[in-house]
Design an enzyme around this catalytic site. Sequence first.
Site, PDB file in Angstrom:
ATOM      1  N   ASP A 192      -0.203   4.865   1.115  1.00 39.86           N
ATOM      2  CA  ASP A 192      -0.563   5.808   2.390  1.00 39.86           C
ATOM      3  C   ASP A 192      -0.792   5.075   3.152  1.00 39.86           C
ATOM      4  OD1 ASP A 192      -1.814   8.774   0.449  1.00 39.86           O
ATOM      5  OD2 ASP A 192      -2.753   7.306  -0.010  1.00 39.86           O
ATOM      6  N   ASP A 229       1.280  -0.818  -0.135  1.00 41.93           N
ATOM      7  CA  ASP A 229      -0.014  -0.400  -0.172  1.00 41.93           C
ATOM      8  C   ASP A 229       0.976   0.940  -0.386  1.00 41.93           C
ATOM      9  OD1 ASP A 229      -2.607   1.568   0.147  1.00 41.93           O
ATOM     10  OD2 ASP A 229      -1.742   1.768   2.459  1.00 41.93           O
TER      11      ASP A 229
END
Length: 348
Positions: free
Chosen positions: A28, A26
């Site tokens: 963010d 991922d």
Amino acid sequence: MTRQSRTSPAGSQRSLHQVYDTALLDLDGVVYAGGEAIAYAVESLAAARADGMHLAYVTNNALRTPDAVAAHLGELGIPTEAAEVITSAQAVARLIADQVAPGSKVLVIGGEGLRVALRERGLVPVESADEDGLAAVVQGYGGPDLPWGRFAEASYAINRGVPWFASNTDLTIPTGRGIGPGNGAAVEVVRIATGAEPQVAGKPLPPMHRETVLRTGAERPLVVGDRLDTDIEGAFNGDVDSLLVLTGIADGAQLLRAEPRHRPTYVDRDLRGLLTGQPEVEVEAGAGGAGGFRCGGWTAVATDGVLDLRGEGDPVDGLRALCAAAWTHAGEGSCTLDAGKALARIEL
């Protein structure tokens, strides 16, 4: 141990980057926050790549194109090709293309990432609900300055029966200034105005996992994320292992309350966890048959409605021990034991 009955974080004698061939990362809250690299991310990813691990960046944020994301990562010191970036915009565009005719018009409520992904699938992004032959509405994160009128535009089309799609429904997003509203919050606005339900592509749902597998070809993937309800649940749904890092959304209290689909395989402070083994959590017999769970210098015990933590050492080891005590006590549910004093001891 099956995934449905995970009662403790797993251990690994080998470094995770040697156990798994591809890290599905991922962005963010894992690699960056508010556009700035998170501490230790750049050097950890460089070391993992140099030792043969493939890196792929899998994000629910549909705002930017893969080219833009790759360029940003390069500016942070993480050399990245656009093909190594997989977004929920790409996943939702494939989902739409599977259901409408080639060349169909799609109303876009969001950013450039959605428009590029739609064109890649042979669809035509448009801006008005009044377009003739409108086949779908797609909604994705459009940044903090997305005009309110765009939600009205979506509502006009959906209320006329146009199918509605959403890239993802994350209610929040980590930023450089703190936690802000995500695309899920914007989806709620349109849901209230229409009473409709969108088809959703992003993590933790199968369309995003399918997109990731198609684009990376990973054989032994490790999902790396900061959210229990997207990254970790997505790994659970895809039947792959996961590493939760504590640099974004999830905190210790949420982790202890996690139901089985939200329990990661591994837990670590940040991306340095890719480069190390993971300590085992050991069951420790106690007086009167009351067992505890030991990791490093810490022992966690569930007793009298409270999670108790004793010892000292690496705070993450303390959290791992607490997870084992909480998840074992909760079984297939969510732990309701009071963990406030125990978490205060490790100050994560």
